[in-house]
Design a protein around this motif. Structure first.
Motif, PDB file in Angstrom:
ATOM      1  N   GLY A 144      -7.703  -0.503  -5.462  1.00 33.62           N
ATOM      2  CA  GLY A 144      -7.157  -1.113  -6.659  1.00 33.62           C
ATOM      3  C   GLY A 144      -5.658  -0.921  -6.767  1.00 33.62           C
ATOM      4  O   GLY A 144      -4.930  -1.829  -7.194  1.00 33.62           O
ATOM      5  N   SER A 145      -5.164   0.250  -6.377  1.00 35.44           N
ATOM      6  CA  SER A 145      -3.720   0.512  -6.403  1.00 35.44           C
ATOM      7  C   SER A 145      -2.981  -0.384  -5.411  1.00 35.44           C
ATOM      8  O   SER A 145      -1.918  -0.927  -5.713  1.00 35.44           O
ATOM      9  N   ASP A 157     -15.268  14.217   0.118  1.00 32.77           N
ATOM     10  CA  ASP A 157     -14.447  15.172  -0.621  1.00 32.77           C
ATOM     11  C   ASP A 157     -14.404  16.484   0.159  1.00 32.77           C
ATOM     12  O   ASP A 157     -15.454  17.083   0.412  1.00 32.77           O
ATOM     13  N   TYR A 158     -13.201  16.920   0.548  1.00 29.52           N
ATOM     14  CA  TYR A 158     -13.034  18.116   1.364  1.00 29.52           C
ATOM     15  C   TYR A 158     -12.097  19.103   0.681  1.00 29.52           C
ATOM     16  O   TYR A 158     -11.112  18.711   0.057  1.00 29.52           O
ATOM     17  N   ALA A 162     -15.576   9.336  -3.312  1.00 27.86           N
ATOM     18  CA  ALA A 162     -14.275   9.923  -2.974  1.00 27.86           C
ATOM     19  C   ALA A 162     -13.771   9.407  -1.639  1.00 27.86           C
ATOM     20  O   ALA A 162     -14.542   9.191  -0.695  1.00 27.86           O
ATOM     21  N   LEU A 163     -12.455   9.231  -1.564  1.00 28.74           N
ATOM     22  CA  LEU A 163     -11.774   8.888  -0.318  1.00 28.74           C
ATOM     23  C   LEU A 163     -10.895  10.071   0.066  1.00 28.74           C
ATOM     24  O   LEU A 163     -10.098  10.549  -0.752  1.00 28.74           O
ATOM     25  N   ASN A 164     -11.024  10.539   1.275  1.00 26.98           N
ATOM     26  CA  ASN A 164     -10.298  11.742   1.705  1.00 26.98           C
ATOM     27  C   ASN A 164      -8.898  11.390   2.202  1.00 26.98           C
ATOM     28  O   ASN A 164      -8.535  11.649   3.343  1.00 26.98           O
ATOM     29  N   CYS A 165      -8.066  10.820   1.351  1.00 26.24           N
ATOM     30  CA  CYS A 165      -6.798  10.264   1.817  1.00 26.24           C
ATOM     31  C   CYS A 165      -5.661  11.288   1.781  1.00 26.24           C
ATOM     32  O   CYS A 165      -5.711  12.281   1.054  1.00 26.24           O
ATOM     33  N   ILE A 166      -4.627  10.997   2.581  1.00 27.08           N
ATOM     34  CA  ILE A 166      -3.432  11.829   2.597  1.00 27.08           C
ATOM     35  C   ILE A 166      -2.221  10.957   2.903  1.00 27.08           C
ATOM     36  O   ILE A 166      -2.220  10.167   3.853  1.00 27.08           O
ATOM     37  N   VAL A 184      -9.321  10.944  -5.427  1.00 27.94           N
ATOM     38  CA  VAL A 184      -8.975   9.532  -5.232  1.00 27.94           C
ATOM     39  C   VAL A 184     -10.231   8.819  -4.753  1.00 27.94           C
ATOM     40  O   VAL A 184     -10.747   9.129  -3.683  1.00 27.94           O
ATOM     41  N   SER A 185     -10.720   7.889  -5.537  1.00 29.37           N
ATOM     42  CA  SER A 185     -11.908   7.128  -5.146  1.00 29.37           C
ATOM     43  C   SER A 185     -11.501   5.932  -4.297  1.00 29.37           C
ATOM     44  O   SER A 185     -10.324   5.548  -4.245  1.00 29.37           O
ATOM     45  N   LYS A 186     -12.486   5.328  -3.628  1.00 24.69           N
ATOM     46  CA  LYS A 186     -12.202   4.099  -2.869  1.00 24.69           C
ATOM     47  C   LYS A 186     -11.646   3.037  -3.821  1.00 24.69           C
ATOM     48  O   LYS A 186     -10.697   2.328  -3.485  1.00 24.69           O
ATOM     49  N   ARG A 187     -12.220   2.964  -5.018  1.00 24.51           N
ATOM     50  CA  ARG A 187     -11.780   1.955  -5.983  1.00 24.51           C
ATOM     51  C   ARG A 187     -10.342   2.212  -6.439  1.00 24.51           C
ATOM     52  O   ARG A 187      -9.565   1.277  -6.586  1.00 24.51           O
TER      53      ARG A 187
END
Length: 340
Positions: A245-246, A300-301, A203-207, A238-241
């Motif tokens: 990839g996006s 993941d939070y 998981a990527l903790n993105c915003i 949202v995973s790192k991949r």
């Protein structure tokens, strides 16, 4: 919650988060004062007609001028990066913050929203970690340690001096007008040098930056936010991949396939960083502990507290947010699609 126009003093106003906070404040009918250095690119602020306060985070007089007559302060400024000494990060992220907090107390500011980071948590895999987990006392890198200390300082001013502080902890921030993260990632994708650490399914903790700004305003408006910290992400897996990839797809580039085994990446990060520090290297090596944390760990939070207390519901999903963010970097056809 208040809907009356406010005067808002924004630090970091020429950066990614601060710039979007200013833009949103103006759209909501608020008056904005922005702290800017003499060397800053202020074309956007000038275009928007924003009042500029000339100075920097270590200029107590400029901070006092910015805080005077202000209803809210959004502290979006920070020294960021995955390399440097703790003293360097403390100087701008902690000691300079103290000056801003003093100015806010003197001016009797009605709300102080401090933008922190999910990096304050321990450098390990996280699966739904929430705010009941305390920040790490000894972080992997100087940046996140300074952010932990900054949080503690801001909340101390709330408890001991009555300053109405709210802290938001965003994850990995992306968005339009990003001058750092997306350009660097695109450079590595074009060169074919990008590699996942492990499977890339972590998981990527993105915003998305506009989701973050939405959360900042909720923290400014809610009476229940005072003295509290809030995790903020896009609120979907949202995973790192998926992220990388996006970005590759929207840029018209092939998706990266290279992978470094996770155990090897961790070993290399430790060895390479240690050697770089022994040599006194000034710039970050290609792999270090902070980059391992970003690419290798499962991050993941939980944002349930923000949902419950603030009513936080991210206005933008990841797919829309990344398309908007990539519009300025994408081929013409992708740019047209992102604009709708």
């Amino acid at each position: 919650m208040s809907t009356s126009p406010k005067t808002i003093f924004v630090t970091g106003a020429t950066g990614l988060v601060g710039g979007h906070a200013v833009e949103e404040a103006l759209a909501r009918g608020h008056r904005v004062k922005a702290l800017v250095r003499a060397s800053s690119d202020t074309r956007k602020l000038d275009e928007w007609g924003v009042e500029k306060v000339l100075g920097d985070l270590e200029d107590a007089d400029a901070l006092a001028r910015g805080a005077e007559g202000t209803d809210w302060i959004f502290n979006c400024a920070a020294k960021v990066g995955d390399w440097g000494t703790l003293a360097e990060f403390r100087r701008l992220n902690v000691e300079a913050l103290r000056l801003l907090l003093d100015a806010a107390v003197a001016a009797k500011v009605g709300r102080f929203v401090h933008v922190s980071s999910l990096g304050v948590y321990e450098g390990r895999d996280h699966f739904g970690t929430d705010e009941t987990t305390p920040p790490a006392a000894d972080s992997l890198d100087a940046y996140t340690r300074s952010k932990t200390e900054a949080e503690a300082l801001a909340l101390k001013y709330c408890k001991e001096k009555g300053l109405p502080v709210a802290v938001v902890r965003p994850g990995f921030i992306y968005g339009e007008r990003d001058r750092t993260v997306l350009p660097k990632l695109l450079t590595n994708l074009r060169r074919g040098t990008f590699a996942y650490f492990g499977s890339g399914e972590q998981a990527l903790n993105c915003i998305y930056v506009k989701n973050l700004v939405h959360g900042i305003f909720l923290a400014a408006e809610s009476p229940d936010a005072v003295g509290e910290t809030f995790n903020l992400t896009d609120g979907e897996p949202v995973s790192k991949r998926r992220f990388v990839g996006s970005v590759a797809e929207l840029a018209g580039l092939p998706a990266p396939k290279r992978k470094i085994p996770l155990k090897l990446a961790k070993f290399l990060a430790t060895v390479v960083e240690g050697g770089a520090r022994l040599r006194g290297r000034k710039d970050a090596p290609i792999i270090n502990k902070a980059r391992y944390k970003f690419l290798g760990l499962h991050l993941d939070y939980s944002i349930e507290k923000a949902r419950r207390v603030l009513g936080y519901a991210p206005p933008y999903g990841f797919d829309e947010g990344i398309a908007r963010s990539m519009a300025e970097h994408a081929p013409a056809e992708a740019h047209a699609a992102a604009r709708g």
